[in-house]
Design a protein around this motif. Sequence first.
Motif, short mmCIF file in Angstrom:
data_model
loop_
_atom_site.label_atom_id
_atom_site.label_comp_id
_atom_site.label_asym_id
_atom_site.label_seq_id
_atom_site.Cartn_x
_atom_site.Cartn_y
_atom_site.Cartn_z
N LEU A 1 2.58 -2.87 21.45
CA LEU A 1 4.01 -3.17 21.61
C LEU A 1 4.70 -3.55 20.30
CD1 LEU A 1 4.21 -5.07 25.01
CD2 LEU A 1 4.83 -2.72 24.50
N PRO A 2 4.16 -4.53 19.55
CA PRO A 2 4.89 -4.90 18.32
C PRO A 2 5.03 -3.77 17.32
CG PRO A 2 2.75 -6.01 18.42
CD PRO A 2 3.00 -5.41 19.76
N GLY B 1 8.41 -2.25 16.84
CA GLY B 1 8.78 -2.61 15.47
C GLY B 1 9.15 -1.38 14.66
N SER B 2 8.37 -0.31 14.81
CA SER B 2 8.68 0.94 14.11
C SER B 2 10.00 1.52 14.60
CB SER B 2 7.55 1.96 14.32
OG SER B 2 6.33 1.48 13.78
N ARG C 1 12.83 -0.40 13.03
CA ARG C 1 13.04 -0.05 11.62
C ARG C 1 13.81 1.26 11.50
NH1 ARG C 1 7.71 -1.49 10.94
NH2 ARG C 1 7.06 0.65 10.53
N TRP C 2 13.41 2.26 12.29
CA TRP C 2 14.11 3.55 12.23
C TRP C 2 15.55 3.42 12.72
CZ3 TRP C 2 13.32 8.04 9.90
CH2 TRP C 2 12.05 8.28 9.38
N PHE C 3 15.75 2.64 13.78
CA PHE C 3 17.11 2.40 14.27
C PHE C 3 17.94 1.71 13.19
CE2 PHE C 3 16.59 2.35 19.20
CZ PHE C 3 16.27 3.70 19.15
N LEU D 1 3.33 6.90 13.15
CA LEU D 1 3.49 8.33 12.90
C LEU D 1 4.35 8.99 13.97
CD1 LEU D 1 2.76 10.86 11.27
CD2 LEU D 1 0.69 11.08 12.65
N ASN D 2 4.11 8.66 15.24
CA ASN D 2 4.86 9.29 16.32
C ASN D 2 6.32 8.86 16.33
OD1 ASN D 2 3.28 11.00 18.53
ND2 ASN D 2 1.86 9.49 17.68
N ILE D 3 6.57 7.58 16.01
CA ILE D 3 7.96 7.14 15.94
C ILE D 3 8.68 7.85 14.80
CG2 ILE D 3 9.45 5.17 15.45
CD1 ILE D 3 8.30 5.19 18.28
N SER D 4 7.96 8.05 13.68
CA SER D 4 8.55 8.76 12.54
C SER D 4 8.89 10.19 12.92
CB SER D 4 7.59 8.75 11.35
OG SER D 4 7.33 7.43 10.93
#
Length: 795
Positions: free
Chosen positions: A463-464, A468-469, A472-474, A782-785
Amino acid sequence: MEPVKCIHCGEDCGKHPVMWDGKPFCCNGCKTVYQILNEKDLSQYYKIAPMSGIKVDTSSAGNKYAYLDDKELKSKILDFSDGGISKVRMFIPAIHCSSCIWLLENLNTLEPGIIHSSVNFVKKEVFITYNEEKTSLRRIAELLESIHYIPEISLEKNEENKKSQKDILIKIGIAGFSFMNIMLYNFPEYLPGSQQLEGFLKDFFGWMSFILVLPVVFYCSNDYFLSAFKNLKKGIINIDLPIALGITTLFLQSSWMIFTGTGIGYMDSLTGLVFFLLIGKWYQNKTYQALSFERTYKSFFPVAVTKVKESEENVVALSDIAPNDHILIRNHELIPTDSVLVKGNGNIDYSFVTGESLPVIKKEGDVLFAGGRQIGSSIELEVTKSVDQSNLTQLWNQYQTKAESEDGIESVVNKVSQYFTIVILLVAVAAGTFWLFRDPSKAIFAFTSVLIIACPCALALTLPFTFGSTMRWFGRSGFYLKQSSVVERLSKTDTIVFDKTGTITYSAEMDTEWKGEKLSGEEMGMIRSVSMHSAHPVSRAITNDIPDKIIYPVEKFKEIPGMGITAEVKGIKVNIGSEEFITGKTTRSEAVSTIVFVNINNQIKGYFVIHNKYREGMEQVINSLSENYELHLISGDNDSEKERLLPVFRDKTRLHFNQSPEDKFRYIKRLKSEGHKVLMVGDGLNDAGALNESDVGISIADDIFQFSPACDAILKSGKFKNLNGFMTFTRKAMWVVFASFTISFLYNVVGLSFAVGGNLSPIIAAILMPISSVSVVAFATLNISLLAKHYKTGK
């Protein structure tokens, strides 16, 4: 006969316990704390976690905290002090359980002068807001010591964290040194013909390994033992218990083999286990610090401030403000940094900082603190400190945090983790017992490997790191979230409610037309002088439209949300606002417009027609959102633009106009009572109540320092067109969470299958344990990126 345990701290009371009210205590100190808590109706402290107190040192504090009466020193310790209200942050190492948190957040019951207190459990800090007239910093420190939550007061705020990082690096160094040397001593054991090695050499290598392993077990591993022991005393089984058991088992078995001369044991596996566990712990700490750093110091609010230079006003980025700059703060705008009042009359509401809503009167030359909100006419300030984003973020986070749902995913993870350790202990005992009778040589490896490799850390990190990722992207894309849990709440949204003015319309790009009597230059100047003190988009449109730059002094300024503004200029009363506010009735309507009436000296002079300009991509955003969400519009303006908006929102029953702030609040509350998960999107000016009542509140921020602390997220106005992309992203982020859970589950199943079979050495288990955490972190990041690039969230 079982020993009698102290009701307060759980320690052995000995043969002669101190008795009070039929209850045993180990000392008079524990009895005193128990009496205080019962007198103040705080006995729930013991219901949360029985015997959760800390053994009390009965020695008096005396003059220990007398230095806190020194004004100069106290000013350096306090985070805030104004209007008789002060705020301090204290580091308290004794914070260790839920009872500690509960007691420290109810300090106002023990000391009436304390207004509010909150705990940061991870940092072991308590934030206390208190009334200087009713108590003092010294009395608070003495109170904390009396209940044995001894504060460590230091001007160096990060001293404890630096020491902790230094300690873990020293432990890694010692464990690594011992591991490498013991590996050399054990090297012959792994070679063919090792049985030919001289007996005295085997014994020598064994004893050298034993000597080198002692600091590893009793120093490098002490955190695991202390954590397991303290939690066991409270009846809690945590994840450090199986690790401590594994280390103990390897140490005792290996020591027995060395003492009896039957081998050199598994000292290499033991030191390697501790070495890799410490590296994993260090890595996780560094990663959390990286997340915390970006969250606290780089989460730049997408707002700016009006800078004044040689009578010229310019909107500049908040980060560009430096000491000695002059800034303009309008009605209801927040003060971004510590400053000195140089012009105007300050009426500062510090409720954002202290929780106290009574405004503090300030005059020219007075110091103003960051987080205060001006109530009334504009004031000019001289900046004394650079803008501290960490302070602003901390203030935002403390404001009316919404309670988390018990069926939220974080709550589920916590419940799973709670029983995880018990299950692993049972599996380890069963595996060890099975191999003890089947193949005793595998029993020790099976038992310890199960204890080490099975870890809920990967589960807990999902979760964090995923959220968290996402945050950061948002943030890099102009969408700033208050907390990581907002991601989950956004993903569950099924209904979106929009405000109109300043939300789906531009606040700074409005065409203004005057209809009424021909105004004199003086009257135009009076209107501009009043309207410039308000931060409302309509007021700013009027201010920008009047060419006359003459500014008159304004007195008795007042802004009534949803109605208008009133003030006195040169002794003449000027009212600007809605038709109902000026005339007491509503009769007029202009196509595609907002009407703002003007009354000067009790004479209605006419009205401004404000033609709204809708944000770029508004229709596309609404159309894309309507495919997955139920959409509503609530506005404080008249219904003149209803026909313009109906083709966009499609359902006229969901379009509501002439809504007061209270109407908006009740509307959101009604939708929630009907079972909707509501997202409210507003500008934070007249809809703070609705933003706070919704499941998620998003404030649209333009180029002014004006946002609602009641919101859960801030969306930079230029990124409004990406709103549907952000919403879709949150749902995809939840899929990443579930995929990470699957990886963690499979890791534990596969790892346990090898460990139970006795085919996994503890050292390999220790290597795989942090690797599981790293893999989850890497997968989530990686997936969030990849998702961010795919959905083009403003990048």
